[in-house]
Design a protein around this motif. Structure first.
Motif, short mmCIF file in Angstrom:
data_model
loop_
_atom_site.label_atom_id
_atom_site.label_comp_id
_atom_site.label_asym_id
_atom_site.label_seq_id
_atom_site.Cartn_x
_atom_site.Cartn_y
_atom_site.Cartn_z
N ASP A 142 0.81 -1.22 0.00
CA ASP A 142 0.00 0.00 0.00
C ASP A 142 0.84 1.27 0.00
N VAL A 143 2.15 1.14 -0.24
CA VAL A 143 3.05 2.28 -0.22
C VAL A 143 3.79 2.38 -1.54
N LYS A 144 3.94 3.58 -2.05
CA LYS A 144 4.77 3.83 -3.24
C LYS A 144 5.96 4.67 -2.78
N PHE A 145 7.16 4.07 -2.80
CA PHE A 145 8.33 4.78 -2.30
C PHE A 145 8.91 5.71 -3.35
N ASP A 146 9.31 6.89 -2.88
CA ASP A 146 10.01 7.85 -3.72
C ASP A 146 11.52 7.70 -3.60
N TYR A 147 11.98 7.34 -2.37
CA TYR A 147 13.41 7.20 -2.10
C TYR A 147 13.64 5.97 -1.22
N ARG B 18 22.27 6.48 -6.44
CA ARG B 18 23.30 7.34 -5.86
C ARG B 18 24.26 6.45 -5.08
N ILE B 19 25.52 6.84 -5.07
CA ILE B 19 26.53 6.15 -4.26
C ILE B 19 27.29 7.21 -3.47
N TYR C 299 31.28 15.99 11.52
CA TYR C 299 30.19 15.95 12.50
C TYR C 299 28.92 15.46 11.81
N VAL C 300 28.12 14.71 12.54
CA VAL C 300 27.02 13.95 11.93
C VAL C 300 26.01 14.83 11.20
N THR C 301 25.70 16.02 11.71
CA THR C 301 24.72 16.85 11.01
C THR C 301 25.25 17.34 9.66
N ASP C 302 26.56 17.58 9.59
CA ASP C 302 27.15 17.93 8.30
C ASP C 302 27.06 16.76 7.33
N LEU C 303 27.32 15.56 7.83
CA LEU C 303 27.25 14.38 6.97
C LEU C 303 25.84 14.17 6.43
N VAL C 304 24.85 14.31 7.30
CA VAL C 304 23.46 14.14 6.89
C VAL C 304 23.08 15.19 5.85
N ASN C 305 23.59 16.39 6.01
CA ASN C 305 23.36 17.45 5.02
C ASN C 305 23.96 17.06 3.67
N ALA C 306 25.13 16.44 3.70
CA ALA C 306 25.76 15.98 2.45
C ALA C 306 24.93 14.88 1.80
N ILE C 307 24.43 13.94 2.62
CA ILE C 307 23.58 12.87 2.08
C ILE C 307 22.36 13.47 1.39
N ASP C 308 21.75 14.46 2.02
CA ASP C 308 20.58 15.12 1.45
C ASP C 308 20.90 15.76 0.10
N HIS C 309 22.04 16.42 0.02
CA HIS C 309 22.44 17.04 -1.24
C HIS C 309 22.60 16.00 -2.36
N LEU D 80 19.74 5.11 -2.81
CA LEU D 80 21.04 5.59 -2.35
C LEU D 80 21.78 4.48 -1.61
N GLU D 81 22.98 4.17 -2.06
CA GLU D 81 23.84 3.20 -1.39
C GLU D 81 24.89 3.95 -0.56
N ALA D 82 24.86 3.70 0.75
CA ALA D 82 25.85 4.32 1.64
C ALA D 82 27.08 3.44 1.68
N SER D 83 28.07 3.78 0.86
CA SER D 83 29.34 3.09 0.86
C SER D 83 30.28 3.80 1.85
N THR D 84 31.55 3.63 1.68
CA THR D 84 32.51 4.03 2.71
C THR D 84 33.86 4.39 2.11
N SER D 85 34.60 5.20 2.83
CA SER D 85 35.98 5.49 2.44
C SER D 85 36.85 4.24 2.52
N GLU D 86 36.35 3.20 3.21
CA GLU D 86 37.11 1.95 3.30
C GLU D 86 37.31 1.29 1.93
N VAL D 87 36.52 1.66 0.93
CA VAL D 87 36.71 1.08 -0.40
C VAL D 87 38.06 1.49 -0.97
#
Length: 320
Positions: free
Chosen positions: A76-81, A180-181, A227-237, A124-131
């Motif tokens: 019953d849900v249509k996902f946008d993201y 997105r990656i 800092y986490v809020t900066d990171l979340v802002n980057a994810i949003d962008h 969106l795939e949350a990868s890592t600098s570990e790659v």
């Protein structure tokens, strides 16, 4: 330049790993923007207190689920993201749950991508600098393919994330899924696990107790802390404005581990001293993101290291 949408009323967002440190902040951002957020987590490393916090929002829906086994049908849900943020990411987890880490980044990512394909959702795939492994170029740019040990102590995470990136790109090229990656560099802030095993919570907790700060190697290896809020802002962008090629996200300010330890001791007015131990195998010597690509989307980190440490220390003090 395009602007970030501030009102997401009417949008449906699925966040896998919603009980985790970074994902819980991501959920909160989108709930505050008016979206309806559906969270999934099996609490293997996530915190039920994060879900309790998010449950105060009327538009938050949560289901306990191991995504590499199954995900809800959401008829019953249509996902946008759809955001793939479910993987444990701490070195202490690599020894304890390596197979779970590999499965969530392979089977779990596949299930989320199939859902994104079915819904026509942006993924969106949350990868890592570990790659990048122990990088041979500095700072690290997205075009660098890495220097990774496929059978080393970090390989369950490094290689699983490299596979997840390949899987995400394959869904983009084969099925035209809007993907997105992101490659996340060291992040810290409130809601981190106290026993996370990473450098900031380790140092902050040791400094608060006036214990020796454990520095591996001679402390000359570097990290860049966001800092986490900066990171979340980057994810949003990236989610809202980016394209399908990878983006480094983080803060390019670089500190040696020794400098980091000394800053934390000073910030907390601690009596701690440094204790040096053997450097773990495959520990990266230098880590710093080139964030030129995400800056073109309008992102800039705002929280200084000193400000972020103060907020993080206050959070850990509240847990005592």
């Amino acid at each position: 330049m395009q602007k970030l949408p501030m009102d997401l009323t009417g949008k449906n967002i699925l966040v896998a790993g919603a009980a985790g440190f970074v994902p819980s902040h991501v959920c909160q951002l989108y709930l505050e923007k008016g979206a309806t957020v559906y969270g999934l987590d099996n609490f293997i490393t996530g915190s039920k207190s994060n879900i309790e916090l998010l449950s105060k929002f009327e538009k938050f829906h949560f289901e306990e689920r191991n995504i590499f086994e199954s995900i809800p049908e959401y008829k019953d849900v249509k996902f946008d993201y759809i955001l793939s943020l479910a993987s444990p990411a701490s070195p202490i987890d690599f020894k304890i749950i390596p197979l779970e880490i590999m499965r969530v980044n392979s089977e779990g990512t596949l299930k989320l991508l199939e859902l994104a394909k079915a819904h026509g959702a942006t993924f969106l795939e949350a990868s890592t600098s570990e790659v990048y492994g122990d990088p041979e170029i500095h700072p690290q740019v997205e075009s660098y393919v890495g220097h990774v040990n496929p059978i080393g102590p970090r390989s369950c995470y490094d290689e699983a994330k490299r596979f997840a990136e390949a899987l995400t790109m394959s869904f983009h090229t084969r099925y035209n899924v809007d993907t997105r990656i992101i490659r996340i560099f060291n992040t810290y802030g409130p809601r981190m696990r106290p026993n996370d095993g990473r450098v900031i919570p380790n140092f902050v907790n040791q400094a608060m107790d006036n214990e020796e700060l454990t520095v591996y190697g001679d402390g000359s290896q570097t990290r860049s802390f966001c800092y986490v809020t900066d990171l979340v802002n980057a994810i949003d962008h990236v989610l809202m404005l980016g394209d399908h090629m990878p983006y480094n996200i983080g803060n390019p300010d670089e500190y040696t581990i020794k400098e980091c330890a000394e800053l934390i001791i000073s910030a907390l007015d601690s009596k701690s001293v440094l204790s040096f131990k053997e450097l773990p195998k495959d520990d990266p010597k230098r880590r710093r993101p080139d964030i030129s690509r995400v800056m073109k989307l309008g992102y800039l980190p705002k929280v200084t290291f000193a400000e972020g440490l103060e907020k993080t220390a206050s959070y850990f003090k509240s847990l005592k």
